[in-house]
Design an enzyme around this catalytic site. Sequence first.
Site, PDB file in Angstrom:
ATOM      1  N   HIS A  86       0.814  -1.066  -0.030  1.00 48.15           N
ATOM      2  CA  HIS A  86      -0.083   0.010   0.045  1.00 48.15           C
ATOM      3  C   HIS A  86       1.003   1.260   0.039  1.00 48.15           C
ATOM      4  O   HIS A  86       0.251   2.203  -0.185  1.00 48.15           O
ATOM      5  CB  HIS A  86      -1.134  -0.048   1.241  1.00 48.15           C
ATOM      6  CG  HIS A  86      -0.422   0.275   2.497  1.00 48.15           C
ATOM      7  ND1 HIS A  86      -0.188  -0.801   3.296  1.00 48.15           N
ATOM      8  CD2 HIS A  86       0.195   1.416   3.164  1.00 48.15           C
ATOM      9  CE1 HIS A  86       0.356  -0.199   4.609  1.00 48.15           C
ATOM     10  NE2 HIS A  86       0.431   1.169   4.382  1.00 48.15           N
ATOM     11  N   ASP A 116       0.350  -7.488   1.531  1.00 49.19           N
ATOM     12  CA  ASP A 116       0.716  -6.239   1.426  1.00 49.19           C
ATOM     13  C   ASP A 116       2.369  -6.217   1.607  1.00 49.19           C
ATOM     14  O   ASP A 116       2.850  -5.344   2.097  1.00 49.19           O
ATOM     15  CB  ASP A 116       0.147  -5.408   2.822  1.00 49.19           C
ATOM     16  CG  ASP A 116       0.032  -4.097   2.932  1.00 49.19           C
ATOM     17  OD1 ASP A 116       0.258  -3.707   1.743  1.00 49.19           O
ATOM     18  OD2 ASP A 116       0.016  -3.508   3.828  1.00 49.19           O
ATOM     19  N   SER A 194       4.806   2.743   8.133  1.00 49.54           N
ATOM     20  CA  SER A 194       4.299   1.380   7.396  1.00 49.54           C
ATOM     21  C   SER A 194       5.539   1.105   6.306  1.00 49.54           C
ATOM     22  O   SER A 194       6.005   1.986   5.530  1.00 49.54           O
ATOM     23  CB  SER A 194       3.141   1.623   6.320  1.00 49.54           C
ATOM     24  OG  SER A 194       2.047   1.683   7.317  1.00 49.54           O
TER      25      SER A 194
END
Length: 364
Positions: A86, A116, A194
């Site tokens: 993402h 992911d 992230s």
Amino acid sequence: MNRWRKRWWMGVVTAACLLALACPQARALTEDEKNNIELYRQLSPGVVNITSTVLERDFFFNIVPRQGAGSGSIISEEGYILTNHHVIEDARKLEVTLANGKKYAAKFIGSDPNTDIAVIKIDAPKKDLVVIPMGSSRDLKVGQKVLAIGNPFGLGQTLTTGIISSVGRTLRSPGGALVEDVIQTDASINPGNSGGPLIDSSGKMIGVNTAIFSPTGANVGIGFAIPVDTVKQVVRELIEKGYYGYPWLGATLMTLFPDFAEALQLSVNRGAMIVEVVPGGPADKAGLRGGHARAQVGNYVLIVGGDVIVGIDGEPVDSADDLMRALRRYRPGNRVRLDVVHWEGDRDRVTVILGERPRRYRYR
């Protein structure tokens, strides 16, 4: 005399306090603090900032660029960088900022929305690349200390510490798939972190920070990381092929609940019911059948008449999720034996040669 003596002692105390403030004694660091400091010193240069540029339409439908930021870990001296899907999704341009401030254009290598996980690459001198070593997520314990390092804005790395709050969690990825054995931690995973590494006290990466759970968007001490054992399995194929090939049954499934089974008067009350088979797919070639009629059960309209899968290689299957979890242990081309209950009530054992799931996402 008493008044003079009182003033003298007050002066001594004041002077001592001022001296203590001017020359504070260094407090001895705990062993845990020393460990945090040393791991940050060693590994933070291997954590990079990733800036992605995405093209989108504004209010007037003009195409305008929008930038996002995330973190990543250098995983090889060839310049491969591990991050989240993402973080780089739909990016038209990727730029990496190293710990020393140098910036490099990055090339997309591969991505897997279902875990992911993504890999990008930069061409940088080996002397500037500090590799984050990968450990194992197999024997993690609740209560074990972890460190999360990120580089959210390209201004320098950040460090947060905490413990493993839970293991074996299930998290739904941006691709819609369930990711198994996810690590839950109370180490703060702030926006922009992230893709950064979750590290154990020995300095090994045990996960990739991917998400926080928060009703407000602020960190409330519930963060998640993709386990490194999953990462290692996926990354290998991302570098080789640009994508990860998943085993494919070639069938649309739904969970058969006891209430549905009772209303439909089936001979089995749990399992993965086949709604549809893909023509020419593995399930179709093995002779499995999908639904052929509609039935209303309460407020639900079900496609009925399909086979119900109740076991795989001797293991029971109680739901569609059970079957999908079991299939992830296999690779395309593997044979699996499925215990099946046909709509008429007959039981059968069917051998299926798994295919490779068609790619739903196209990357540049």
